[in-house]
Design a protein around this motif. Structure first.
Motif, PDB file in Angstrom:
ATOM      1  N   GLY A 258       0.817  -1.206   0.000  1.00  0.00           N
ATOM      2  CA  GLY A 258       0.000   0.000   0.000  1.00  0.00           C
ATOM      3  C   GLY A 258       0.854   1.260   0.000  1.00  0.00           C
ATOM      4  N   THR A 259       1.931   1.247   0.800  1.00  0.00           N
ATOM      5  CA  THR A 259       2.832   2.399   0.861  1.00  0.00           C
ATOM      6  C   THR A 259       3.556   2.603  -0.465  1.00  0.00           C
ATOM      7  OG1 THR A 259       3.186   1.956   3.222  1.00  0.00           O
ATOM      8  CG2 THR A 259       4.729   3.452   2.156  1.00  0.00           C
ATOM      9  N   VAL A 260       3.959   1.504  -1.106  1.00  0.00           N
ATOM     10  CA  VAL A 260       4.632   1.596  -2.411  1.00  0.00           C
ATOM     11  C   VAL A 260       3.713   2.226  -3.449  1.00  0.00           C
ATOM     12  CG1 VAL A 260       5.554   0.248  -4.344  1.00  0.00           C
ATOM     13  CG2 VAL A 260       6.211  -0.332  -2.008  1.00  0.00           C
ATOM     14  N   PHE A 261       2.480   1.728  -3.540  1.00  0.00           N
ATOM     15  CA  PHE A 261       1.551   2.246  -4.550  1.00  0.00           C
ATOM     16  C   PHE A 261       1.130   3.680  -4.249  1.00  0.00           C
ATOM     17  CE2 PHE A 261       0.865  -2.313  -5.578  1.00  0.00           C
ATOM     18  CZ  PHE A 261       1.057  -2.235  -6.952  1.00  0.00           C
ATOM     19  N   ASN A 262       1.004   4.019  -2.975  1.00  0.00           N
ATOM     20  CA  ASN A 262       0.687   5.410  -2.627  1.00  0.00           C
ATOM     21  C   ASN A 262       1.810   6.349  -3.055  1.00  0.00           C
ATOM     22  OD1 ASN A 262      -1.779   4.746  -1.556  1.00  0.00           O
ATOM     23  ND2 ASN A 262      -1.104   4.781   0.575  1.00  0.00           N
ATOM     24  N   LEU A 263       3.060   5.905  -2.858  1.00  0.00           N
ATOM     25  CA  LEU A 263       4.201   6.713  -3.299  1.00  0.00           C
ATOM     26  C   LEU A 263       4.176   6.901  -4.806  1.00  0.00           C
ATOM     27  CD1 LEU A 263       6.932   8.134  -3.000  1.00  0.00           C
ATOM     28  CD2 LEU A 263       8.026   5.872  -2.964  1.00  0.00           C
TER      29      LEU A 263
END
Length: 302
Positions: A258-263
């Motif tokens: 989730g953090t990767v895709f948000n970035l």
């Protein structure tokens, strides 16, 4: 399918927190919070137990990338909405910093400060999206960009959103009537309905901006991929976190992806903003160049 329905009960975080370890999960549902059924392994570093080490590394990368994007925005002196979009990236940077401290348990869940920082993290999340929405309206020129009315309207309203969400969080975690941590309806509405509505309005407004005010259609691709990355991150976190965690042998879970895709989504926001302001920059630089040319020719003639 029944499991998915259970995880997404309306106005309840119970099933969601059993799926993914959100920062608010240790503070709601019951006295000792709700634990996920599967989460990333912990590692010991310098005598300190670090939770979610993979997410910790992504958060560091996100903080560095936010700093890089802020620097590049600040160097574009003639870009439309430069000061306004800088606020968004600054809020994102602060959000990632706070998330890193909470998710990795650098601020332990047993600490008396944990509810305060978690409330601030929730407030920053909503404030960041709200700031992005108002940046979307800058392109419609309701107020001239860079002016006090443009800047302070964003600052004040963003602070109000931050404070309101933070208050709901603190009231919920401390059972301040009518809020209750066993049934955190207010936080659920903010987390999914308010934030979701703000995101949707931003995307639709930018599609309208590109279609009706710009000649170039390429920025639509940036909007599409930015929205796709963000939505993919949400789906991976709230739907596929458990199977991913089990398949990855507890090395990675939904929070990481989730953090990767948000970035990636935030990076597309930068790319989109850069694409719709690039022509203004080129025109500004080109006009300066032509002015210098005219001045040199005039001197030669004399």
């Amino acid at each position: 399918m029944g499991g998915l329905t259970f995880r997404f009960q309306a106005f309840k975080f119970d099933g969601i927190c059993q799926t993914v370890a959100l920062t608010l999960c240790p503070l709601i549902g019951k006295y000792d919070g709700i634990e996920p059924l599967c989460y990333s392994r912990n590692v010991e570093c310098a005598g300190m137990l670090i939770f979610q080490p993979s997410t910790f590394m992504i958060d560091l990368i996100a903080i560095c990338m936010a700093g890089v994007m802020i620097y590049h925005v600040k160097t574009k002196y003639t870009a439309v909405g430069r000061k306004e979009i800088t606020m968004f990236f600054q809020l994102y940077l602060a959000n990632m910093l706070l998330e890193m401290l909470l998710v990795t348990s650098i601020i332990p869940t047993a600490s008396i400060l944990y509810p305060f920082f978690t409330s601030a993290h929730l407030g920053l999340g909503s404030a960041t999206l709200w700031c992005l929405l108002l940046n979307g309206f800058v392109g419609f020129q309701f107020a001239e960009d860079g002016t006090p009315i443009s800047l302070w309207s964003i600052r004040i309203s963003t602070f109000i959103v931050f404070f309101a969400v933070m208050f709901v969080g603190m009231a919920t975690f401390n059972n301040l009537a009518p809020f209750n941590y066993t049934t955190p309806i207010g936080l659920w509405i903010i987390y999914f309905i308010f934030n979701g509505a703000v995101f949707l309005i931003y995307v639709l407004s930018q599609i309208l901006l590109v279609v009706y005010t710009l000649d170039d259609r390429w920025p639509l691709g940036d909007i599409f991929f930015g929205a796709l990355f963000f939505l993919t991150g949400q789906v991976v976190m709230f739907v596929f976190s458990l199977p991913l965690c089990e398949q990855m042998k507890h090395y990675l879970d939904g929070i990481f992806f989730g953090t990767v895709f948000n970035l990636l989504g935030v990076m597309m926001v930068y790319k989109y903003w850069d694409s719709i302001t690039k022509e203004d920059l080129e025109f500004s630089i080109d006009s300066k160049y032509q002015d210098w040319q005219a001045l040199l020719l005039h001197e030669e003639e004399e």
